[in-house]
Design a protein around this motif. Structure first.
Motif, PDB file in Angstrom:
ATOM      1  N   THR A   1      54.587  66.986  53.196  1.00 19.35           N
ATOM      2  CA  THR A   1      54.837  67.415  54.570  1.00 19.35           C
ATOM      3  C   THR A   1      54.218  68.797  54.734  1.00 19.35           C
ATOM      4  OG1 THR A   1      56.910  66.173  54.551  1.00 19.35           O
ATOM      5  CG2 THR A   1      56.630  67.810  56.295  1.00 19.35           C
ATOM      6  N   LEU A   2      53.297  68.921  55.679  1.00 19.36           N
ATOM      7  CA  LEU A   2      52.531  70.160  55.820  1.00 19.36           C
ATOM      8  C   LEU A   2      53.286  71.213  56.615  1.00 19.36           C
ATOM      9  CD1 LEU A   2      48.969  68.772  56.630  1.00 19.36           C
ATOM     10  CD2 LEU A   2      49.839  69.550  54.435  1.00 19.36           C
ATOM     11  N   GLU A   3      53.208  72.441  56.159  1.00 23.64           N
ATOM     12  CA  GLU A   3      53.760  73.563  56.909  1.00 23.64           C
ATOM     13  C   GLU A   3      53.071  73.662  58.278  1.00 23.64           C
ATOM     14  OE1 GLU A   3      54.702  74.399  52.635  1.00 23.64           O
ATOM     15  OE2 GLU A   3      53.019  73.537  53.751  1.00 23.64           O
ATOM     16  N   GLY A   4      53.832  74.080  59.300  1.00 23.01           N
ATOM     17  CA  GLY A   4      53.295  74.109  60.658  1.00 23.01           C
ATOM     18  C   GLY A   4      52.576  75.403  60.988  1.00 23.01           C
ATOM     19  N   VAL A   5      51.428  75.277  61.645  1.00 18.12           N
ATOM     20  CA  VAL A   5      50.666  76.450  62.093  1.00 18.12           C
ATOM     21  C   VAL A   5      51.509  77.302  63.041  1.00 18.12           C
ATOM     22  CG1 VAL A   5      48.626  77.185  63.411  1.00 18.12           C
ATOM     23  CG2 VAL A   5      48.443  75.284  61.786  1.00 18.12           C
ATOM     24  N   ILE A   6      52.301  76.675  63.906  1.00 16.81           N
ATOM     25  CA  ILE A   6      53.011  77.371  64.974  1.00 16.81           C
ATOM     26  C   ILE A   6      53.964  78.445  64.455  1.00 16.81           C
ATOM     27  CG2 ILE A   6      54.791  75.564  65.039  1.00 16.81           C
ATOM     28  CD1 ILE A   6      53.562  77.693  68.020  1.00 16.81           C
ATOM     29  N   GLU A   7      54.481  78.313  63.240  1.00 18.08           N
ATOM     30  CA  GLU A   7      55.412  79.311  62.697  1.00 18.08           C
ATOM     31  C   GLU A   7      54.760  80.155  61.607  1.00 18.08           C
ATOM     32  OE1 GLU A   7      59.264  77.735  61.709  1.00 18.08           O
ATOM     33  OE2 GLU A   7      59.434  76.656  63.608  1.00 18.08           O
ATOM     34  N   THR A   8      53.430  80.236  61.655  1.00 15.14           N
ATOM     35  CA  THR A   8      52.674  80.974  60.637  1.00 15.14           C
ATOM     36  C   THR A   8      52.250  82.331  61.187  1.00 15.14           C
ATOM     37  OG1 THR A   8      51.844  78.901  59.708  1.00 15.14           O
ATOM     38  CG2 THR A   8      50.618  80.901  59.178  1.00 15.14           C
ATOM     39  N   PRO A   9      52.538  83.425  60.485  1.00 14.44           N
ATOM     40  CA  PRO A   9      52.147  84.746  60.978  1.00 14.44           C
ATOM     41  C   PRO A   9      50.631  84.931  61.014  1.00 14.44           C
ATOM     42  CG  PRO A   9      53.137  84.898  58.783  1.00 14.44           C
ATOM     43  CD  PRO A   9      53.319  83.493  59.239  1.00 14.44           C
ATOM     44  N   SER A  10      50.183  85.909  61.781  1.00 11.87           N
ATOM     45  CA  SER A  10      48.755  86.073  62.072  1.00 11.87           C
ATOM     46  C   SER A  10      47.932  86.436  60.840  1.00 11.87           C
ATOM     47  CB  SER A  10      48.551  87.146  63.141  1.00 11.87           C
ATOM     48  OG  SER A  10      49.083  88.391  62.698  1.00 11.87           O
ATOM     49  N   ASP A  11      48.569  86.995  59.805  1.00  8.12           N
ATOM     50  CA  ASP A  11      47.813  87.380  58.609  1.00  8.12           C
ATOM     51  C   ASP A  11      47.766  86.254  57.579  1.00  8.12           C
ATOM     52  OD1 ASP A  11      50.465  87.414  57.897  1.00  8.12           O
ATOM     53  OD2 ASP A  11      50.418  89.383  56.922  1.00  8.12           O
ATOM     54  N   SER A  12      48.204  85.070  57.962  1.00  9.60           N
ATOM     55  CA  SER A  12      48.198  83.926  57.058  1.00  9.60           C
ATOM     56  C   SER A  12      47.555  82.740  57.759  1.00  9.60           C
ATOM     57  CB  SER A  12      49.635  83.608  56.621  1.00  9.60           C
ATOM     58  OG  SER A  12      49.659  82.586  55.650  1.00  9.60           O
ATOM     59  N   ASN A  13      47.795  81.523  57.264  1.00  6.33           N
ATOM     60  CA  ASN A  13      47.372  80.298  57.943  1.00  6.33           C
ATOM     61  C   ASN A  13      48.134  79.132  57.342  1.00  6.33           C
ATOM     62  OD1 ASN A  13      45.963  78.469  59.629  1.00  6.33           O
ATOM     63  ND2 ASN A  13      44.153  79.778  59.565  1.00  6.33           N
ATOM     64  N   ALA A  14      47.823  77.915  57.791  1.00  6.72           N
ATOM     65  CA  ALA A  14      48.507  76.726  57.269  1.00  6.72           C
ATOM     66  C   ALA A  14      47.594  75.519  57.470  1.00  6.72           C
ATOM     67  CB  ALA A  14      49.849  76.517  57.971  1.00  6.72           C
ATOM     68  N   PHE A  15      46.646  75.362  56.555  1.00 11.50           N
ATOM     69  CA  PHE A  15      45.787  74.177  56.558  1.00 11.50           C
ATOM     70  C   PHE A  15      45.314  73.967  55.130  1.00 11.50           C
ATOM     71  CE2 PHE A  15      42.809  77.669  57.021  1.00 11.50           C
ATOM     72  CZ  PHE A  15      41.660  77.267  56.348  1.00 11.50           C
ATOM     73  N   GLY A  16      44.650  72.857  54.900  1.00 12.07           N
ATOM     74  CA  GLY A  16      44.181  72.593  53.547  1.00 12.07           C
ATOM     75  C   GLY A  16      43.023  71.620  53.533  1.00 12.07           C
ATOM     76  N   THR A  17      42.433  71.500  52.354  1.00  8.97           N
ATOM     77  CA  THR A  17      41.405  70.494  52.094  1.00  8.97           C
ATOM     78  C   THR A  17      41.872  69.668  50.905  1.00  8.97           C
ATOM     79  OG1 THR A  17      39.666  71.989  52.865  1.00  8.97           O
ATOM     80  CG2 THR A  17      38.976  70.093  51.560  1.00  8.97           C
ATOM     81  N   ILE A  18      41.759  68.347  51.029  1.00  7.94           N
ATOM     82  CA  ILE A  18      42.137  67.440  49.945  1.00  7.94           C
ATOM     83  C   ILE A  18      40.870  66.812  49.366  1.00  7.94           C
ATOM     84  CG2 ILE A  18      43.350  65.298  49.365  1.00  7.94           C
ATOM     85  CD1 ILE A  18      45.491  66.062  51.389  1.00  7.94           C
ATOM     86  N   TYR A  19      40.705  66.976  48.057  1.00  8.35           N
ATOM     87  CA  TYR A  19      39.550  66.430  47.336  1.00  8.35           C
ATOM     88  C   TYR A  19      40.015  65.189  46.578  1.00  8.35           C
ATOM     89  CZ  TYR A  19      37.900  71.108  48.403  1.00  8.35           C
ATOM     90  OH  TYR A  19      37.565  72.260  49.065  1.00  8.35           O
ATOM     91  N   VAL A  20      39.345  64.086  46.795  1.00  7.03           N
ATOM     92  CA  VAL A  20      39.783  62.799  46.256  1.00  7.03           C
ATOM     93  C   VAL A  20      38.917  62.423  45.052  1.00  7.03           C
ATOM     94  CG1 VAL A  20      40.237  60.377  46.779  1.00  7.03           C
ATOM     95  CG2 VAL A  20      40.453  62.106  48.586  1.00  7.03           C
ATOM     96  N   TYR A  21      39.573  62.128  43.943  1.00 10.88           N
ATOM     97  CA  TYR A  21      38.911  61.676  42.721  1.00 10.88           C
ATOM     98  C   TYR A  21      39.425  60.276  42.371  1.00 10.88           C
ATOM     99  CZ  TYR A  21      37.716  66.617  42.348  1.00 10.88           C
ATOM    100  OH  TYR A  21      37.242  67.882  42.610  1.00 10.88           O
ATOM    101  N   LYS A  22      38.890  59.703  41.322  1.00  8.59           N
ATOM    102  CA  LYS A  22      39.280  58.339  40.948  1.00  8.59           C
ATOM    103  C   LYS A  22      40.758  58.239  40.558  1.00  8.59           C
ATOM    104  CE  LYS A  22      36.053  57.458  37.899  1.00  8.59           C
ATOM    105  NZ  LYS A  22      35.181  56.739  36.911  1.00  8.59           N
ATOM    106  N   ASP A  23      41.287  59.313  39.979  1.00  6.73           N
ATOM    107  CA  ASP A  23      42.653  59.246  39.450  1.00  6.73           C
ATOM    108  C   ASP A  23      43.593  60.303  40.010  1.00  6.73           C
ATOM    109  OD1 ASP A  23      41.360  61.386  38.314  1.00  6.73           O
ATOM    110  OD2 ASP A  23      42.119  61.047  36.282  1.00  6.73           O
TER     111      ASP A  23
END
Length: 314
Positions: A275-297
């Motif tokens: 469950t991803l943290e929400g951008v709306i409650e994130t202070p301006s000096d931070s953020n809330a997003f990510g990248t998912i890298y998919v491998y075979k396992d």
């Protein structure tokens, strides 16, 4: 690889608080954090395949201010800077601002040409579930967690009446957004559920993925495991969705938003619930997003700001 972000909840408004009056929400700043995420994603090498926007892209505040169309246009303009497709799930805040019919004609209707749509028949024809395969033996399923809901539907429609009847059965409180005293606290109006038609469709999608030995990532706005969420934020019939997933071998991860604190749990069937943290409650000096890298396992989440890095083996 693909990008993930949830609960931007943009509005051109000063900071405010949630319904409890305790949690600060940064309405105007959330658009700048979305811009930062888009800029970071565009520099990824190799390039991303797609981005998942997990719902609540604009805040319900916009509906009360008559600014829904303008707010959505601003969010979509930022996301259009991405050179890859963006797949959207619908959350409660989209449905505070627009009817389902209007959302289906908006830039938040993201089913690509050739993607297999959810249940097409009868009353379920407006279900926004679909799936696609961005790489061999890898599939992404987007569920419509408000298929069964009062939100975004006309009060005289059969689907609205069905959802209201279920909600009143489970929630006797005058305020249907109040979970106080409920045996099943998820039965509040700001949540929703999955129709039986959608669950049957989902089961068939996973059956075919089992046959084809695919790995499947499932996503929806509402979490479906109580250990990856607080109990109030779950989909109404989360147990039924979990039961479908657990009857198959192919699902490796369920991605959700809605609960702004985020959460994670590896369940007894080896499914990662993130469950991803929400951008709306994130202070301006931070953020809330990510990248998912998919491998075979495994999948590796590289989080930014409030979202932690994580390795998810399967």
């Amino acid at each position: 690889s693909f990008g993930v972000i949830a609960d931007v909840q943009y509005a051109d408004a000063d900071d405010g608080y949630d319904f409890s009056g305790c949690r600060r929400r940064h309405y105007r700043q959330s658009l700048a954090l979305l811009q930062n995420a888009v800029e970071a994603w565009t520099t990824e090498r190799p390039p991303l395949s797609f981005v998942l926007q997990l719902g609540d892209s604009i805040d319900g505040l916009n509906a009360r201010r008559g600014e829904a169309e303008g707010a959505l246009a601003q969010v979509l303009e930022v996301l259009r800077r991405l050179p890859v497709p963006v797949h959207h799930v619908w959350g409660n805040h989209e449905l505070y601002n627009f009817s389902r019919a209007r959302l289906a004609r908006s830039g938040l209707s993201s089913r690509p040409a050739g993607a297999a749509a959810g249940p097409p028949a009868g009353d379920c024809r407006d279900c926004q579930a679909y799936h696609f395969s961005p790489a061999p033996r890898f599939r992404v399923v987007l569920l419509d967690a408000y298929d069964l809901s009062t939100l975004g539907r006309e009060p005289d429609s059969p689907r609205y009446k069905e959802a209201l009847r279920l909600l009143r059965e489970k929630n006797p409180n005058d305020n249907l957004n109040n979970p106080a005293g409920l045996q099943e606290p998820q039965f509040v109006e700001f949540n929703g559920g999955f129709s039986q038609a959608q669950l049957d469709w989902f089961n068939e999608v996973l059956r075919l993925s089992d046959e084809n030995q695919e790995k499947v990532v499932v996503t929806g706005h509402l979490p479906i495991h109580p250990d990856a969420s607080d109990i109030v934020s779950l989909a109404w019939n989360y147990q039924e969705a979990l039961s479908v997933i657990h009857s198959h071998q192919c699902v490796v991860c369920f991605l959700a938003g809605h609960m702004h604190d985020g959460g994670y749990f590896l369940d007894s069937h080896g499914v990662h619930h993130l469950t991803l943290e929400g951008v709306i409650e994130t202070p301006s000096d931070s953020n809330a997003f990510g990248t998912i890298y998919v491998y075979k396992d495994k999948m590796i989440l590289k989080g930014r700001g409030r979202i932690s890095d994580r390795v998810m083996h399967f």
